[in-house]
Design a protein around this motif. Structure first.
Motif, PDB file in Angstrom:
ATOM      1  N   ASP A  92     -42.277 -21.125 -27.927  1.00 23.91           N
ATOM      2  CA  ASP A  92     -42.385 -19.692 -27.659  1.00 23.91           C
ATOM      3  C   ASP A  92     -42.630 -19.385 -26.189  1.00 23.91           C
ATOM      4  O   ASP A  92     -42.168 -18.367 -25.684  1.00 23.91           O
ATOM      5  CB  ASP A  92     -43.516 -19.085 -28.496  1.00 23.91           C
ATOM      6  CG  ASP A  92     -43.209 -19.131 -29.991  1.00 23.91           C
ATOM      7  OD1 ASP A  92     -42.020 -19.020 -30.343  1.00 23.91           O
ATOM      8  OD2 ASP A  92     -44.147 -19.284 -30.784  1.00 23.91           O
ATOM      9  N   SER A  93     -43.386 -20.243 -25.517  1.00 21.08           N
ATOM     10  CA  SER A  93     -43.714 -19.942 -24.126  1.00 21.08           C
ATOM     11  C   SER A  93     -44.017 -21.224 -23.364  1.00 21.08           C
ATOM     12  O   SER A  93     -44.335 -22.260 -23.953  1.00 21.08           O
ATOM     13  CB  SER A  93     -44.925 -19.005 -24.049  1.00 21.08           C
ATOM     14  OG  SER A  93     -46.103 -19.688 -24.438  1.00 21.08           O
ATOM     15  N   ARG A 139     -46.554 -21.623 -21.576  1.00 20.75           N
ATOM     16  CA  ARG A 139     -47.977 -21.882 -21.763  1.00 20.75           C
ATOM     17  C   ARG A 139     -48.219 -22.777 -22.986  1.00 20.75           C
ATOM     18  O   ARG A 139     -49.093 -23.656 -22.973  1.00 20.75           O
ATOM     19  CB  ARG A 139     -48.758 -20.569 -21.899  1.00 20.75           C
ATOM     20  CG  ARG A 139     -50.267 -20.729 -21.822  1.00 20.75           C
ATOM     21  CD  ARG A 139     -50.950 -19.363 -21.848  1.00 20.75           C
ATOM     22  NE  ARG A 139     -50.578 -18.545 -20.708  1.00 20.75           N
ATOM     23  CZ  ARG A 139     -51.189 -18.601 -19.537  1.00 20.75           C
ATOM     24  NH1 ARG A 139     -52.182 -19.447 -19.339  1.00 20.75           N
ATOM     25  NH2 ARG A 139     -50.802 -17.816 -18.557  1.00 20.75           N
ATOM     26  N   ASP A 140     -47.447 -22.569 -24.056  1.00 20.67           N
ATOM     27  CA  ASP A 140     -47.588 -23.414 -25.254  1.00 20.67           C
ATOM     28  C   ASP A 140     -47.343 -24.878 -24.924  1.00 20.67           C
ATOM     29  O   ASP A 140     -48.086 -25.766 -25.347  1.00 20.67           O
ATOM     30  CB  ASP A 140     -46.603 -22.973 -26.342  1.00 20.67           C
ATOM     31  CG  ASP A 140     -46.966 -21.639 -26.962  1.00 20.67           C
ATOM     32  OD1 ASP A 140     -48.131 -21.213 -26.817  1.00 20.67           O
ATOM     33  OD2 ASP A 140     -46.079 -21.007 -27.575  1.00 20.67           O
ATOM     34  N   THR A 157     -37.234 -22.289 -19.118  1.00 19.43           N
ATOM     35  CA  THR A 157     -37.754 -20.924 -19.199  1.00 19.43           C
ATOM     36  C   THR A 157     -37.403 -20.084 -17.975  1.00 19.43           C
ATOM     37  O   THR A 157     -37.707 -18.893 -17.936  1.00 19.43           O
ATOM     38  CB  THR A 157     -39.288 -20.928 -19.348  1.00 19.43           C
ATOM     39  OG1 THR A 157     -39.873 -21.688 -18.276  1.00 19.43           O
ATOM     40  CG2 THR A 157     -39.700 -21.530 -20.678  1.00 19.43           C
TER      41      THR A 157
END
Length: 251
Positions: free
Chosen positions: A25-26, A28-29, A172
């Motif tokens: 999802d991101s 950061r994940d 990303t």
């Protein structure tokens, strides 16, 4: 080989992160998972990820402390910045007896209970844009004559995890962000070339190795609260280090 009874299966830890690259999802994940797996694989008490090409852009995306000690963000960014700025792994086996170039970093980490540390660069292309930092409670390697309570640490696992984070950075980046990264990479490549040229000049003037000459440039920049690139440009313009330092003192 790694003692899997101590660390858990290393390949399983790495696979946990690599599988996420197919569906996450991101960014950061990915960073949070990589930090946790790095802490486990390295038998550490702390791990964290810092991203950002320029110093004022750097931020902590994830941390994975097992408990206390936990590094403040400011200390974590300082350690990560050493790996980013030098585009190399920062190695401090024992924060009580660090290499001279990392004395300040080691002292900051030791104040928070860190006995040994590594900072693995996260690279976009050939340029470091972040770092994965891992800290251990005891020295990274056992002191002579002391028992090694955790066995051996995998010297490659940390960099592999950092490279997996780099893969997520690339995935990303939108077109605009990708162009910004590309411009940053071109800019950094030019700076690196200037530093290398200046190091060559210093090495020739003072009969030093290139590595020692780079250390001299870094040290001069720290004393003058400037950047290595700025000192390098002055050297390339014909100034000597003594003239650069005395000129700053006169202002």
């Amino acid at each position: 080989m790694i003692d899997d009874h101590v660390f858990g299966p290393v390949t399983t830890q790495l696979a946990t992160v690599s599988r996420m690259l197919t569906d996450f999802d991101s960014l950061r994940d990915i960073c949070e998972t990589a930090s946790e797996q790095a802490r486990v694989v390295m038998a550490g008490v702390f791990a964290g990820v810092v991203l950002g090409f320029q110093l004022d852009e750097r931020e902590v995306l994830a941390t994975a402390p097992s408990a206390d000690p936990s590094l403040p963000d400011s200390v974590l960014i300082r350690i990560a910045s050493a790996g980013i700025d030098h585009n190399a792994v920062v190695v401090v086996d024992d924060t009580e007896h660090p290499p001279s170039r990392w004395t300040q970093l080691a002292s900051s980490a030791a104040q928070h209970g860190i006995g040994g540390l590594r900072a693995y660069p996260v690279r976009y292309g050939s340029i470091a844009v972040g770092a994965l930092v891992v800290g251990t409670a005891q020295p990274w390697l056992a002191r002579p004559g002391a028992p090694d309570p955790v066995g051996r640490r995998d010297p490659m696992a940390g960099q592999i995890l950092a490279d997996l984070i780099a893969g997520a950075v690339r995935l990303t980046a939108d077109d605009a962000a990708g162009e910004r990264w590309a411009e940053s990479i071109r800019s950094q490549a030019a700076v690196t070339a200037e530093v290398e040229q200046a190091a060559g000049v210093i090495a020739q003037r003072h009969a030093l190795t290139i590595t020692a000459a780079v250390d001299v440039l870094d040290g001069t920049a720290r004393r003058m609260r400037s950047t290595t690139a700025d000192i390098a440009r002055k050297v390339l313009s014909g100034s000597t280090l003594d003239a650069i330092v005395s000129g700053a003192a006169e202002r």
